[in-house]
Design an enzyme around this catalytic site. Structure first.
Site, PDB file in Angstrom:
ATOM      1  N   GLU A  59       3.339  13.476   0.962  1.00  0.00           N
ATOM      2  CA  GLU A  59       4.217  13.076  -0.147  1.00  0.00           C
ATOM      3  C   GLU A  59       3.824  13.818  -1.421  1.00  0.00           C
ATOM      4  O   GLU A  59       4.678  14.340  -2.145  1.00  0.00           O
ATOM      5  CB  GLU A  59       4.102  11.564  -0.405  1.00  0.00           C
ATOM      6  CG  GLU A  59       4.768  10.695   0.649  1.00  0.00           C
ATOM      7  CD  GLU A  59       4.583   9.191   0.388  1.00  0.00           C
ATOM      8  OE1 GLU A  59       5.424   8.406   0.847  1.00  0.00           O
ATOM      9  OE2 GLU A  59       3.595   8.796  -0.270  1.00  0.00           O
ATOM     10  N   SER A  84       0.848   5.715  -3.754  1.00  0.00           N
ATOM     11  CA  SER A  84       1.281   7.100  -3.940  1.00  0.00           C
ATOM     12  C   SER A  84       2.199   7.260  -5.147  1.00  0.00           C
ATOM     13  O   SER A  84       2.199   8.306  -5.779  1.00  0.00           O
ATOM     14  CB  SER A  84       1.877   7.709  -2.670  1.00  0.00           C
ATOM     15  OG  SER A  84       2.535   6.769  -1.904  1.00  0.00           O
ATOM     16  N   GLU A  91       2.785   1.375  -3.919  1.00  0.00           N
ATOM     17  CA  GLU A  91       1.994   1.265  -5.150  1.00  0.00           C
ATOM     18  C   GLU A  91       1.089   2.491  -5.324  1.00  0.00           C
ATOM     19  O   GLU A  91       1.024   3.087  -6.385  1.00  0.00           O
ATOM     20  CB  GLU A  91       1.113   0.011  -5.094  1.00  0.00           C
ATOM     21  CG  GLU A  91       1.871  -1.278  -5.293  1.00  0.00           C
ATOM     22  CD  GLU A  91       2.073  -1.604  -6.771  1.00  0.00           C
ATOM     23  OE1 GLU A  91       1.532  -0.883  -7.625  1.00  0.00           O
ATOM     24  OE2 GLU A  91       2.780  -2.581  -7.056  1.00  0.00           O
ATOM     25  N   CYS A 126      -8.200   5.324   4.729  1.00  0.00           N
ATOM     26  CA  CYS A 126      -6.777   5.083   4.475  1.00  0.00           C
ATOM     27  C   CYS A 126      -5.881   5.426   5.665  1.00  0.00           C
ATOM     28  O   CYS A 126      -5.832   6.566   6.113  1.00  0.00           O
ATOM     29  CB  CYS A 126      -6.326   5.879   3.258  1.00  0.00           C
ATOM     30  SG  CYS A 126      -4.566   5.676   2.909  1.00  0.00           S
ATOM     31  N   ALA A 180       0.834  -1.207   0.000  1.00  0.00           N
ATOM     32  CA  ALA A 180       0.000   0.000   0.000  1.00  0.00           C
ATOM     33  C   ALA A 180       0.864   1.250   0.000  1.00  0.00           C
ATOM     34  O   ALA A 180       0.528   2.254  -0.614  1.00  0.00           O
ATOM     35  CB  ALA A 180      -0.905   0.009   1.220  1.00  0.00           C
TER      36      ALA A 180
HETATM   37  C1  HEM Z   1      -2.592   8.600  -2.928  1.00  0.00           C
HETATM   38  C2  HEM Z   1      -2.306   7.564  -2.231  1.00  0.00           C
HETATM   39  C3  HEM Z   1      -3.298   6.650  -1.575  1.00  0.00           C
HETATM   40  C4  HEM Z   1      -4.615   6.422  -1.866  1.00  0.00           C
HETATM   41  C5  HEM Z   1      -5.455   7.050  -2.961  1.00  0.00           C
HETATM   42  C6  HEM Z   1      -5.085   5.440  -0.917  1.00  0.00           C
HETATM   43  C7  HEM Z   1      -6.380   4.949  -0.874  1.00  0.00           C
HETATM   44  C8  HEM Z   1      -6.854   4.106   0.079  1.00  0.00           C
HETATM   45  C9  HEM Z   1      -8.222   3.660   0.175  1.00  0.00           C
HETATM   46  C10 HEM Z   1      -9.341   4.057  -0.785  1.00  0.00           C
HETATM   47  C11 HEM Z   1      -8.326   2.845   1.252  1.00  0.00           C
HETATM   48  C12 HEM Z   1      -9.585   2.177   1.781  1.00  0.00           C
HETATM   49  C13 HEM Z   1      -9.875   0.920   1.063  1.00  0.00           C
HETATM   50  C14 HEM Z   1     -11.159   0.298   1.521  1.00  0.00           C
HETATM   51  O1  HEM Z   1     -11.977   0.902   2.234  1.00  0.00           O
HETATM   52  O2  HEM Z   1     -11.345  -0.848   1.130  1.00  0.00           O
HETATM   53  C15 HEM Z   1      -7.006   2.731   1.831  1.00  0.00           C
HETATM   54  C16 HEM Z   1      -6.686   1.949   2.917  1.00  0.00           C
HETATM   55  C17 HEM Z   1      -5.394   1.786   3.392  1.00  0.00           C
HETATM   56  N1  HEM Z   1      -4.279   2.497   3.018  1.00  0.00           N
HETATM   57 FE1  HEM Z   1      -4.200   3.917   1.578  1.00  0.00          FE
HETATM   58  N2  HEM Z   1      -4.060   5.102  -0.089  1.00  0.00           N
HETATM   59  C18 HEM Z   1      -2.952   5.818  -0.442  1.00  0.00           C
HETATM   60  C19 HEM Z   1      -1.723   5.782   0.156  1.00  0.00           C
HETATM   61  C20 HEM Z   1      -1.365   4.976   1.212  1.00  0.00           C
HETATM   62  C21 HEM Z   1      -0.066   4.951   1.823  1.00  0.00           C
HETATM   63  C22 HEM Z   1       1.119   5.830   1.432  1.00  0.00           C
HETATM   64  C23 HEM Z   1      -0.098   4.017   2.791  1.00  0.00           C
HETATM   65  C24 HEM Z   1       1.081   3.712   3.659  1.00  0.00           C
HETATM   66  C25 HEM Z   1       1.181   3.118   4.688  1.00  0.00           C
HETATM   67  C26 HEM Z   1      -1.450   3.447   2.812  1.00  0.00           C
HETATM   68  C27 HEM Z   1      -1.913   2.450   3.657  1.00  0.00           C
HETATM   69  C28 HEM Z   1      -3.208   2.008   3.728  1.00  0.00           C
HETATM   70  C29 HEM Z   1      -3.649   0.955   4.614  1.00  0.00           C
HETATM   71  C30 HEM Z   1      -2.797   0.155   5.569  1.00  0.00           C
HETATM   72  C31 HEM Z   1      -5.022   0.820   4.402  1.00  0.00           C
HETATM   73  C32 HEM Z   1      -5.959  -0.148   5.103  1.00  0.00           C
HETATM   74  C33 HEM Z   1      -6.659   0.547   6.208  1.00  0.00           C
HETATM   75  C34 HEM Z   1      -7.682  -0.308   6.939  1.00  0.00           C
HETATM   76  O3  HEM Z   1      -8.164  -1.308   6.402  1.00  0.00           O
HETATM   77  O4  HEM Z   1      -7.995   0.046   8.083  1.00  0.00           O
HETATM   78  N3  HEM Z   1      -2.179   4.069   1.841  1.00  0.00           N
HETATM   79  N4  HEM Z   1      -6.140   3.531   1.116  1.00  0.00           N
HETATM   80  C1  HEM Z   2      -1.110  -7.466   0.798  1.00  0.00           C
HETATM   81  C2  HEM Z   2      -1.797  -6.459   0.519  1.00  0.00           C
HETATM   82  C3  HEM Z   2      -2.829  -6.402  -0.554  1.00  0.00           C
HETATM   83  C4  HEM Z   2      -3.320  -7.365  -1.377  1.00  0.00           C
HETATM   84  C5  HEM Z   2      -2.930  -8.799  -1.467  1.00  0.00           C
HETATM   85  C6  HEM Z   2      -4.327  -6.745  -2.164  1.00  0.00           C
HETATM   86  C7  HEM Z   2      -5.091  -7.390  -3.093  1.00  0.00           C
HETATM   87  C8  HEM Z   2      -6.088  -6.800  -3.775  1.00  0.00           C
HETATM   88  C9  HEM Z   2      -7.015  -7.492  -4.569  1.00  0.00           C
HETATM   89  C10 HEM Z   2      -7.036  -8.982  -4.722  1.00  0.00           C
HETATM   90  C11 HEM Z   2      -7.844  -6.562  -5.103  1.00  0.00           C
HETATM   91  C12 HEM Z   2      -8.941  -6.786  -6.077  1.00  0.00           C
HETATM   92  C13 HEM Z   2     -10.180  -7.162  -5.398  1.00  0.00           C
HETATM   93  C14 HEM Z   2     -11.362  -6.869  -6.207  1.00  0.00           C
HETATM   94  O1  HEM Z   2     -11.266  -6.191  -7.228  1.00  0.00           O
HETATM   95  O2  HEM Z   2     -12.425  -7.334  -5.788  1.00  0.00           O
HETATM   96  C15 HEM Z   2      -7.459  -5.297  -4.627  1.00  0.00           C
HETATM   97  C16 HEM Z   2      -8.086  -4.118  -4.955  1.00  0.00           C
HETATM   98  C17 HEM Z   2      -7.718  -2.900  -4.478  1.00  0.00           C
HETATM   99  N1  HEM Z   2      -6.780  -2.672  -3.526  1.00  0.00           N
HETATM  100 FE1  HEM Z   2      -5.462  -4.026  -2.843  1.00  0.00          FE
HETATM  101  N2  HEM Z   2      -4.427  -5.442  -1.831  1.00  0.00           N
HETATM  102  C18 HEM Z   2      -3.526  -5.190  -0.838  1.00  0.00           C
HETATM  103  C19 HEM Z   2      -3.325  -4.021  -0.195  1.00  0.00           C
HETATM  104  C20 HEM Z   2      -3.972  -2.852  -0.497  1.00  0.00           C
HETATM  105  C21 HEM Z   2      -3.961  -1.699   0.323  1.00  0.00           C
HETATM  106  C22 HEM Z   2      -3.371  -1.607   1.685  1.00  0.00           C
HETATM  107  C23 HEM Z   2      -4.659  -0.741  -0.331  1.00  0.00           C
HETATM  108  C24 HEM Z   2      -4.901   0.653   0.068  1.00  0.00           C
HETATM  109  C25 HEM Z   2      -4.088   1.607  -0.060  1.00  0.00           C
HETATM  110  C26 HEM Z   2      -5.168  -1.329  -1.515  1.00  0.00           C
HETATM  111  C27 HEM Z   2      -5.976  -0.692  -2.389  1.00  0.00           C
HETATM  112  C28 HEM Z   2      -6.760  -1.335  -3.292  1.00  0.00           C
HETATM  113  C29 HEM Z   2      -7.710  -0.660  -4.137  1.00  0.00           C
HETATM  114  C30 HEM Z   2      -7.976   0.840  -4.157  1.00  0.00           C
HETATM  115  C31 HEM Z   2      -8.304  -1.658  -4.898  1.00  0.00           C
HETATM  116  C32 HEM Z   2      -9.359  -1.468  -5.934  1.00  0.00           C
HETATM  117  C33 HEM Z   2      -8.842  -1.048  -7.241  1.00  0.00           C
HETATM  118  C34 HEM Z   2      -9.976  -0.723  -8.163  1.00  0.00           C
HETATM  119  O3  HEM Z   2     -10.453   0.411  -8.129  1.00  0.00           O
HETATM  120  O4  HEM Z   2     -10.394  -1.603  -8.924  1.00  0.00           O
HETATM  121  N3  HEM Z   2      -4.724  -2.601  -1.602  1.00  0.00           N
HETATM  122  N4  HEM Z   2      -6.367  -5.454  -3.827  1.00  0.00           N
END
Ligand code: HEM
Ligand code: HEM
Ligand code: SF4
Lengths: 76, 399
Positions: free
Chosen positions: B357, B241, B239, B348, B236
């Protein structure tokens, strides 16, 4: 923590960014209305879920105080 | 009740290029706010596209992440692991999030500003030395965001090629096979396990160290949860930012009026970044499903208990019910309740870091190279494909 303790809750509306985290964790205590958190009640029984919510606010906009002494109990 | 028996196949037919949003999303938002969709894996679900409904799907406690399984609709070959923070509901979710949330408060991130400025200045120096054209993706966006998350987590920067590759494979939709995704997942977990082991022989002052201590001293998470959390933060943290920075610079350079305005009034930077977060679609589409634990009323009808809902944040951010002139990039926009960082308990974790950033990188770039421009015609920029995130493969810039 004894049963007679009561918590007072404060929200700083200028710092609140409307993330909804508090309401997601403790929906009984918070609701986000028009981008700002709104407290359900200013005073409550001690409740660890509430503490979790206050500790999780990224803006540090929430506080728990001991209702009697005014001591700040969270965030740490 | 729902207003339609139609089932739309997702991904929708026809490619969109660059930062365009597929017209089908807009059409559904206006005509079919609760639309039945069939996904490549896991079958059918509902798609919501309006701001109000996307917000509800993200934050209403009646929508669960923990109930997601192999039969929940998704776009990627692999389902998300059940022990990831994004797959848990409160209170389990809160237990994990609280372990690191203090490191991501606005105050703590604010203290990192001068360090972030230094890192960017160093990269801009290198670019100036090399001379134009440079590639914003490889010369600034990736090295910057990777440096930051590596330092925070305690991951060696020298290993970036390895974990960048694994993470690209995991976050792909069609670019790699399921077998490749399984293999990449195993590799990145093995890699994190090594870093964890190193912290058991010698304490480290970084976020991985914090997580290891929380496990070993207080038993606040399991070994699997620890590894998964490390992977999540690493994936996260770079990828998102890195892609978004490339997208945002592209958006600014192709909106010369907004670029000129920002140069003239640098104090608009924080507002400009919020507007870019709203305007620029990071995801290719629809995100992860949430499962209703009871019947929930949405603006287009009722979702029944047990049904999966997909929420298109990309599209909600263009909802005319909330944003005036939504398809216009307007860096002076004042009220901007965009959902780019989600809403609710899963908002997030890295939002404050990402904002800083993006502000530091865009601000420094414009200050250092006031005449920055695309070095190729906009239509020649090559975009990544087959993955969850959009971003320019290369973004050649000159100044
Ligand atoms: C422009 C950059 C970023 C965008 C647009 C973004 C967007 C998001 C969004 C939409 C979610 C919520 C996903 C959901 O509700 O399923 C999320 C969750 C999260 N993001 Fe970001 N993210 C960004 C950068 C980062 C960065 C730099 C980190 C670094 C640590 C980060 C760490 C996480 C984590 C750990 C979550 C999971 C939070 C939770 O499940 O409580 N993200 N992010
Ligand atoms: C080990 C860590 C992660 C894995 C294995 C993972 C895997 C996945 C998978 C399988 C999907 C697709 C699911 C679907 O389309 O139904 C997905 C979507 C997505 N994930 Fe992650 N994710 C990880 C961490 C994160 C975190 C921490 C963030 C937040 C910053 C993030 C942001 C998103 C967003 C925004 C999408 C949706 C993209 C869209 O608009 O189609 N992911 N991720
Ligand atoms: S968690 Fe903090 S910033 Fe977010 S809505 Fe609650 S009080 Fe406001």
């Amino acid at each position: 923590m004894t049963d007679t303790t009561r918590w007072r809750l404060e929200a700083d509306h200028h710092s609140c960014a409307g993330t909804g985290i508090c309401a997601g964790i403790a929906p009984d205590h918070f609701q986000v209305v028009d981008g700002r958190t709104v407290l359900s009640a200013a005073e409550t029984h001690p409740d660890e879920t509430l503490r979790d919510a206050v500790e999780s606010c990224p803006m540090e906009a929430l506080r728990i105080l001991d209702a009697d002494s005014g001591e700040v109990l969270a965030p740490s | 009740m729902t207003n339609s028996d139609r089932v739309h196949t997702y991904p929708f037919e026809g490619q969109v290029s660059g930062l365009d949003i597929h017209p089908k999303f807009t059409e559904l938002r206006e005509t079919e706010p609760l639309a039945r969709v069939k996904l490549p894996y896991g079958g059918e679900g509902w798609l919501v596209t309006r701001h109000e409904d996307v917000k509800t799907a993200n934050s209403d406690p009646r929508f669960s992440r923990a109930s997601i399984g192999e039969d929940t609709p998704r776009t990627t070959p692999l389902a998300r692991r059940g022990d990831a923070i994004l797959s848990l509901d409160p209170p389990e979710h809160t237990r994990l999030r609280r372990l690191v949330s203090k490191a991501f408060t606005a105050r703590r991130i604010g203290q990192m500003q001068s360090w972030l400025e230094e890192v960017v200045a160093g990269l801009l120096d290198d670019m100036a030395r090399k001379g134009p054209p440079c590639d914003l993706t490889k010369d600034l966006a990736e090295p910057f965001t990777i440096t930051v998350i590596c330092r925070l987590l305690g991951v060696p920067y020298e290993d970036r090629e390895k974990f960048q590759h694994w993470s690209a494979v995991i976050m792909s939709t069609t670019a790699y096979t399921r077998e490749e995704a399984v293999e990449a997942d195993a590799s990145i977990r093995g890699y994190l396990a090594q870093l964890v082991a190193a912290r058991r022989t010698e304490p480290h002052d970084d976020l991985l160290g914090v997580l290891v201590a929380a496990r070993d001293e207080d038993d606040r998470l399991s070994e699997d949860e620890l590894i998964t959390f490390g992977v999540t933060l690493l994936v996260a943290g770079h990828e998102t930012s890195a892609h978004q920075l490339g997208n945002m610079v592209y958006a600014l350079l192709t909106h010369p009026d907004q670029l000129a305005l920002l140069r003239e009034r640098p104090e608009l930077l924080p507002r400009a970044v919020e507007e870019l977060l709203r305007y620029v679609p990071l995801g290719n589409g629809i995100g992860n499903a949430r499962v209703a634990t009871e019947d929930v009323e949405l603006s287009g009808g009722t979702v029944r208990a047990g049904e999966g809902v997909l929420a298109a944040a990309v599209n909600a951010n263009r909802d005319p019910r909330v944003f005036a002139d939504p398809d216009r990039l307007d860096i002076t926009r004042e009220k901007n309740p965009h959902l780019a960082f989600g809403h609710g308990a899963h908002f997030c974790l890295g939002a404050q870091l990402a904002r800083m950033e993006l502000q530091v990188a865009i601000g420094s770039l414009l200050e250092r190279f006031p005449d920055v421009r695309l070095a190729v015609p906009a239509e020649d920029v090559v975009w990544k494909s087959g993955g969850l995130f959009r971003g320019p493969q290369q973004l050649p810039i000159a100044w």
